[in-house]
Design an enzyme around this catalytic site. Structure first.
Site, PDB file in Angstrom:
ATOM      1  N   CYS A 242       3.605  29.660 -14.913  1.00  0.00           N
ATOM      2  CA  CYS A 242       3.163  30.097 -16.240  1.00  0.00           C
ATOM      3  C   CYS A 242       2.635  28.936 -17.070  1.00  0.00           C
ATOM      4  O   CYS A 242       3.265  28.501 -18.041  1.00  0.00           O
ATOM      5  CB  CYS A 242       4.321  30.787 -16.953  1.00  0.00           C
TER       6      CYS A 242
ATOM      7  N   PRO B   5       0.822  -1.207   0.000  1.00  0.00           N
ATOM      8  CA  PRO B   5       0.000   0.000   0.000  1.00  0.00           C
ATOM      9  C   PRO B   5       0.859   1.262   0.000  1.00  0.00           C
ATOM     10  O   PRO B   5       1.890   1.310   0.658  1.00  0.00           O
ATOM     11  CB  PRO B   5      -0.765  -0.105   1.322  1.00  0.00           C
TER      12      PRO B   5
ATOM     13  N   TYR C 106      -3.989  14.331 -13.234  1.00  0.00           N
ATOM     14  CA  TYR C 106      -5.001  13.265 -13.186  1.00  0.00           C
ATOM     15  C   TYR C 106      -6.426  13.794 -13.118  1.00  0.00           C
ATOM     16  O   TYR C 106      -7.367  12.996 -12.959  1.00  0.00           O
ATOM     17  CB  TYR C 106      -4.807  12.391 -11.940  1.00  0.00           C
TER      18      TYR C 106
ATOM     19  N   ARG D  59      -1.227  16.646  -9.033  1.00  0.00           N
ATOM     20  CA  ARG D  59      -2.341  15.708  -9.227  1.00  0.00           C
ATOM     21  C   ARG D  59      -3.576  16.343  -9.861  1.00  0.00           C
ATOM     22  O   ARG D  59      -4.192  15.725 -10.730  1.00  0.00           O
ATOM     23  CB  ARG D  59      -2.717  15.013  -7.911  1.00  0.00           C
TER      24      ARG D  59
HETATM   25  C1  LIG Z   1       2.568   2.500  -7.119  1.00  0.00           C
HETATM   26  C2  LIG Z   1       2.643   1.079  -6.737  1.00  0.00           C
HETATM   27  C3  LIG Z   1       2.095   0.637  -5.529  1.00  0.00           C
HETATM   28  C4  LIG Z   1       1.333   1.534  -4.599  1.00  0.00           C
HETATM   29  O1  LIG Z   1       0.099   1.893  -5.118  1.00  0.00           O
HETATM   30  P1  LIG Z   1      -0.969   2.666  -4.209  1.00  0.00           P
HETATM   31  O2  LIG Z   1      -2.100   2.884  -5.102  1.00  0.00           O
HETATM   32  O3  LIG Z   1      -0.321   3.923  -3.776  1.00  0.00           O
HETATM   33  O4  LIG Z   1      -1.298   1.772  -3.068  1.00  0.00           O
HETATM   34  C5  LIG Z   1       2.270  -0.689  -5.189  1.00  0.00           C
HETATM   35  N1  LIG Z   1       2.921  -1.548  -6.002  1.00  0.00           N
HETATM   36  C6  LIG Z   1       3.446  -1.165  -7.183  1.00  0.00           C
HETATM   37  C7  LIG Z   1       4.146  -2.150  -8.025  1.00  0.00           C
HETATM   38  C8  LIG Z   1       3.320   0.165  -7.582  1.00  0.00           C
HETATM   39  O5  LIG Z   1       3.827   0.537  -8.767  1.00  0.00           O
END
Ligand SMILES: *Cc1c(COP(=O)(O)O)cnc(C)c1O
Length: 428
Positions: free
Chosen positions: A347, A279, A321, A317
C-alpha cells in the site's frame, strides 16, 4: 557476464530451470548463481594480478548481499570481508572468513562492536573521526589489545553517482576531511592501543567512469608520500569499493576491472603497500535475480498495471534510488507488447519494480525475472505489510539449495506480544 540465460525459451540459472524452481520454492524468491559470483571475483582477482599488483586482498563488502551462503562461496575463493556492524562480523565469521581478512568500516561503531572486532583479531578498523580514534583506543587499552587502524579520509571527489550512494564529497557524513588527514594521523600515532598503518578511501557506489577513481587515487598517493615524510609507517591502502555494473544488460559498459586495476597499479604498484579492495555490487549485483509471479493485470485509464507478488519490500532500489532493473519473462512468448507498470501489492504509490515496461499481457501465475538484483536487494528487504522475507536460493550447476528459507507467519509474530496489562483480569 552472468549465468542466467534462456534455453528453448525458458530462463535458467546455470543448469536450473527457473519454472521448476519457482514451483518448488514458491514466489517471490531470490536466486543467486555460484558460477557468476565466482566469475566476478575471479575477474577482479585476475585483473589485479595482470596489472602487476602482487599483494592484494579483496574484502567483499558484505552489506551488498550478506547471505552466509554467498559469503561462504566467496570465502572459499580466498575473499576477505568488509563489514559495517557486529551482525556482519558474525555473518562473515559464520561463513568461514578468517578475522585476519576482515576490515571493519562504518561511521557509527559502538564500544561493543569495537570490542568484538578486537577480540576476534580482525585485520583493521577503518576509522572515520578523531572521536572514534579516541574511543577505539580506550576500548583497545581496556582489553589490552592493539588495533590496526586505517583512517578513512574523504578525498572530496564527486563520484558522479546517485546522491544517496555518493560518499566521497566534502558534504557527506563519511570520512575525515582531506585537510585534516595529516593531523588525524598524528593524533592516532600518539594514542596507545592504536597502530595507524593504512589509508582508506571509499568514494561512492555504482561509479561508471574511472575519472573519479583517478582523482581519488592521485590524492591518496600524495597523502601517502606526506605521511611517510613524517615517519609514519603505512603498509596498506584500502581503496574501497564502488565499481559500477551494467544494469541494462544490453547497452551499458561500466569500467573494465582490468583498466581499474591498471589505474591502481599506476598509482600504487611501487608503494610497497598491500592493496585492499572492498567490492560489493561488482561481485553480487548480476549474480542474482528476483523471481515473481503475476497476480493479475489491471488496465487503468492512463496506464496498464502488472500486479506481481514481489514488491518494494523485496527490492526497494527502484523506488529508493530510481534504479533501473531489466524485467523479463521466465518463459518467453511471442506476443504483442504493451507498456506496463510492474507494481507490487504493498500500500504505497512508490511500490513499483519497473515503469512502462514492454511486456505482453500475461495471465495470472506467469513468472517474471527482475535482473541484476543480487546486490542491495534481499539485504534491503523489509516486512512492511507483514510480508515474509523472500527466500534466497543459491544455484551451483544443476543443484540448488535454499540458503534462507521463507519465515512462517508464526516466525514473524514470535517476537511480539500483547502487553501484560491487557491480559490481566483488572486490565479493563
Ligand atoms: C558499501 C561500501 C562498499 C561497497 O560498495 P559497492 O559499491 O557495493 O562496491 C565498500 N566500502 C564501504 C566502506 C562501503 O560502505
Amino acid at each position: 557476464m552472468d549465468h542466467f540465460e534462456y534455453r528453448d525459451g525458458v530462463l535458467y540459472a546455470e543448469d536450473v530451470n527457473l519454472v521448476d524452481l519457482a514451483e518448488t520454492v514458491g514466489t517471490p524468491f531470490y536466486c543467486y548463481s555460484t558460477a557468476t559470483l565466482r566469475h566476478h571475483y575471479g575477474v577482479l582477482h585476475n585483473a589485479c594480478a595482470k596489472a602487476g599488483l602482487n599483494d592484494t586482498l579483496i574484502c567483499y563488502s558484505v552489506k551488498a548481499n550478506s547471505n552466509i551462503g554467498v559469503i561462504a562461496t566467496l570465502a572459499r575463493l580466498g575473499a576477505g570481508a568488509d563489514i559495517v556492524s557486529l551482525g556482519e562480523l558474525q555473518r562473515a565469521m559464520a561463513a568461514g572468513i578468517v578475522p585476519e581478512k576482515i576490515v571493519f568500516s562504518g561511521v557509527g561503531k559502538t564500544d561493543d562492536e569495537m570490542a568484538a572486532g578486537l577480540e576476534a583479531g580482525i585485520r583493521q578498523f577503518n576509522v572515520e573521526s578523531l572521536a572514534e580514534l579516541d574511543q577505539l583506543a580506550a576500548v583497545a587499552n581496556r582489553l589490552g589489545k592493539t588495533a590496526q587502524v586505517a583512517l578513512r579520509v574523504n578525498p572530496d571527489v564527486d563520484a558522479g553517482t546517485h546522491e544517496k550512494i555518493s560518499t566521497g564529497k566534502a558534504e557527506n557524513k563519511f570520512g575525515i576531511a582531506w585537510e585534516d588527514a595529516e593531523a588525524a594521523y598524528a593524533h592516532a600515532a600518539g594514542l596507545a592501543g592504536l597502530e595507524p598503518c593504512a589509508i582508506d578511501i571509499h568514494i561512492g557506489s555504482q561509479i561508471t567512469d574511472l575519472g573519479p577513481f583517478r582523482t581519488a587515487f592521485e590524492k591518496t598517493a600524495d597523502l601517502l608520500a606526506r605521511l611517510r615524510a613524517k615517519d609514519l609507517t603505512i603498509t596498506r591502502l584500502d581503496l574501497g569499493g564502488g565499481l559500477g555494473v551494467p544494469y541494462q544488460r544490453n547497452n551499458e559498459t561500466p569500467p573494465d576491472p582490468l583498466a581499474y586495476a591498471r589505474l591502481i597499479a599506476e598509482n600504487f604498484a611501487d608503494s610497497g603497500c598491500q592493496i585492499i579492495l572492498e567490492p560489493g555490487r561488482l561481485i553480487a549485483a548480476n549474480a542474482g535475480i528476483l523471481v515473481t509471479r503475476v497476480i493479475r493485470t489491471k488496465q487503468g485509464q492512463a496506464k496498464n498495471f502488472m500486479i506481481v507478488d514481489a514488491a518494494m519490500t523485496e527490492l526497494v532500489r527502484p523506488t529508493l534510488y530510481g534504479a533501473h532493473h531489466d524485467i523479463g519473462l521466465v518463459r518467453q512468448r511471442d506476443e504483442k507488447l504493451l507498456a506496463w507498470d510492474v507494481v507490487g501489492p504493498v500500500c504505497e504509490s512508490g511500490d513499483f519494480l519497473g515503469l512502462a515496461r514492454e511486456l505482453p499481457e500475461l495471465d495470472p501465475g506467469a513468472l517474471l525475472a527482475v535482473f541484476s538484483a543480487g546486490a542491495y536487494g534481499a539485504v534491503l528487504g523489509s516486512s512492511y505489510n507483514t510480508r515474509p522475507a523472500a527466500p534466497e536460493v543459491l544455484v551451483d550447476g544443476a543443484t540448488h539449495d535454499v540458503v534462507r528459507r521463507r519465515p512462517s507467519y508464526a516466525d514473524m509474530l514470535a517476537g511480539e506480544k500483547i502487553p501484560d496489562w491487557l491480559n490481566s483480569q483488572d486490565g479493563q
